[in-house]
Design a protein around this motif. Structure first.
Motif, short mmCIF file in Angstrom:
data_model
loop_
_atom_site.label_atom_id
_atom_site.label_comp_id
_atom_site.label_asym_id
_atom_site.label_seq_id
_atom_site.Cartn_x
_atom_site.Cartn_y
_atom_site.Cartn_z
N LEU A 1 51.63 67.53 79.12
CA LEU A 1 52.47 68.27 78.19
C LEU A 1 52.73 67.45 76.92
CD1 LEU A 1 54.95 69.63 80.85
CD2 LEU A 1 53.37 71.02 79.52
N TYR A 2 53.06 66.17 77.09
CA TYR A 2 53.34 65.32 75.94
C TYR A 2 52.12 65.18 75.04
CZ TYR A 2 57.41 63.70 78.68
OH TYR A 2 58.57 63.62 79.42
N CYS A 3 50.95 64.92 75.67
CA CYS A 3 49.74 64.67 74.87
C CYS A 3 49.21 65.94 74.24
CB CYS A 3 48.68 63.99 75.73
SG CYS A 3 49.13 62.30 76.20
N THR A 4 49.36 67.07 74.92
CA THR A 4 48.96 68.34 74.31
C THR A 4 49.82 68.64 73.10
OG1 THR A 4 48.16 69.19 76.44
CG2 THR A 4 48.65 70.81 74.72
N ARG A 5 51.13 68.43 73.24
CA ARG A 5 52.03 68.65 72.11
C ARG A 5 51.66 67.74 70.94
NH1 ARG A 5 58.28 67.53 73.18
NH2 ARG A 5 57.46 65.41 73.44
N ALA A 6 51.39 66.46 71.24
CA ALA A 6 51.03 65.51 70.18
C ALA A 6 49.71 65.90 69.51
CB ALA A 6 50.93 64.10 70.76
N TYR A 7 48.74 66.31 70.30
CA TYR A 7 47.46 66.74 69.76
C TYR A 7 47.62 67.93 68.82
CZ TYR A 7 43.21 69.65 69.85
OH TYR A 7 42.16 70.47 69.50
N LEU A 8 48.42 68.90 69.23
CA LEU A 8 48.61 70.09 68.40
C LEU A 8 49.27 69.75 67.07
CD1 LEU A 8 49.73 72.62 71.16
CD2 LEU A 8 47.51 72.53 70.01
N PRO B 1 41.16 70.29 61.95
CA PRO B 1 40.44 71.53 62.30
C PRO B 1 39.01 71.26 62.72
CG PRO B 1 40.72 71.33 59.91
CD PRO B 1 41.53 70.24 60.52
N HIS B 2 38.52 72.09 63.62
CA HIS B 2 37.13 72.01 64.08
C HIS B 2 36.76 73.38 64.63
CE1 HIS B 2 33.60 70.88 66.48
NE2 HIS B 2 33.56 69.78 65.76
N ALA C 1 41.08 59.16 59.66
CA ALA C 1 39.71 59.35 60.13
C ALA C 1 39.64 59.61 61.63
CB ALA C 1 38.86 58.12 59.79
N PHE C 2 40.75 59.40 62.33
CA PHE C 2 40.75 59.62 63.78
C PHE C 2 41.77 60.67 64.20
CE2 PHE C 2 38.49 55.61 63.62
CZ PHE C 2 37.55 55.76 64.63
N ARG C 3 42.06 61.60 63.29
CA ARG C 3 42.86 62.76 63.71
C ARG C 3 42.02 63.56 64.70
NH1 ARG C 3 44.11 66.16 58.81
NH2 ARG C 3 45.17 67.47 60.36
N PRO C 4 42.53 63.81 65.91
CA PRO C 4 41.68 64.41 66.95
C PRO C 4 41.39 65.89 66.70
CG PRO C 4 43.93 64.18 67.74
CD PRO C 4 43.88 63.49 66.41
N THR C 5 40.17 66.25 67.00
CA THR C 5 39.77 67.65 66.98
C THR C 5 39.74 68.23 68.39
OG1 THR C 5 37.43 67.04 67.14
CG2 THR C 5 38.34 67.29 64.93
N HIS C 6 39.61 67.35 69.38
CA HIS C 6 39.52 67.74 70.79
C HIS C 6 40.41 66.80 71.61
CE1 HIS C 6 35.85 69.28 68.96
NE2 HIS C 6 35.47 69.90 70.07
N LEU C 7 40.75 67.25 72.80
CA LEU C 7 41.63 66.47 73.68
C LEU C 7 41.12 66.53 75.11
CD1 LEU C 7 44.34 65.01 74.46
CD2 LEU C 7 45.37 67.30 74.57
#
Length: 247
Positions: free
Chosen positions: A119-126, A131-132, A80-86
């Motif tokens: 870089l680490y958090c962007t990679r993890a988010y991707l 989807p959004h 329920a908390f898979r991110p759509t935005h970062l």
């Protein structure tokens, strides 16, 4: 006195889950509050103790400068908390040091917290994102990327310049599905800024050289972030927005 800014619709982030690094206080905390106030949910990663438990917030203590810790935190996210935005907000100013006296340990620390974490958090988010239609990344740069910052803060200014470059590069790579922009705050009244100056009275001195004659509030940066996260900025990417009172 800070004037209230025009606000987006109360449901501007309905269906969005925004991952905010450094979201326990300061600018990050204000961004979390803005997200929740506009119908979104938030994931907060911070070294500090997470804020009080809420049904619309998933908080975890995460060292975002540690690649392994970031990867583990991403794997632990509930469905329920898979991110759509970062929002890559976590950062430090670091010790004030002349170039000739820079310490290797401090160089590594500031680079890790301010740049590697993005870089680490962007990679993890991707890898973890849901989807959004208005997927968006907002990075926190600084006007120091343009001005060079205060004497002794060359390392901080360098990392913020790198974030501006990374924002533009990421925007090209991730288009059209994900927009990537950055905010470049000026002097904002936050605990990290007060700690750096060492004296709250210095904020009033600095205000005299700002065209708007005052320092900014965290909520004002949050309003700009909110716009970039929302569908209201659907045709905006690869852009750096100053939130600096005219500096």
């Amino acid at each position: 006195m800070t004037q209230p800014a025009p606000s987006l619709a109360p449901d501007a982030l309905h269906g969005a889950v925004v991952l905010v690094t450094g979201g326990a206080s300061g600018i990050g905390g204000a961004i979390v509050d803005a997200v929740l106030a506009h119908g979104g949910k938030a994931v907060v990663w911070d070294l500090r103790a997470p804020p009080g438990m809420r049904a619309d917030v998933h908080a975890a203590q995460v060292d975002v400068s540690d690649a392994g810790a970031v990867a583990a935190a991403a794997r632990a996210l509930p469905e329920a908390f898979r991110p759509t935005h970062l929002v890559n907000n976590a950062g430090i100013i670091g010790k004030r040091m002349p170039l000739a006296e820079m310490e290797a340990e401090e160089i590594d620390r500031v680079l890790s917290v301010n740049l590697k974490s993005v870089l680490y958090c962007t990679r993890a988010y991707l890898g973890a994102r849901a989807p959004h239609p208005h997927a968006s990344i907002v990075n926190l740069s600084s006007i120091a990327a343009r001005t060079g910052g205060m004497p002794g803060n060359a390392l901080y200014a360098t990392t913020k310049g790198a974030i501006a470059a990374l924002t533009r590069a990421s925007a090209k790579e991730l288009a059209p599905g994900i927009r990537v922009n950055a905010l470049a705050p000026g002097i904002i009244d936050t605990p990290i800024q007060q700690d750096s100056l060492g004296d709250r009275a210095k904020l009033a001195e600095i205000a005299r050289v700002i065209p708007l004659q005052r320092v900014g509030g965290p909520e004002e940066v949050a309003q700009a972030a909110l716009w970039l996260l929302s569908g209201a900025s659907a045709y905006v990417t690869a852009t750096i927005i100053d939130v600096a009172g005219g500096r």
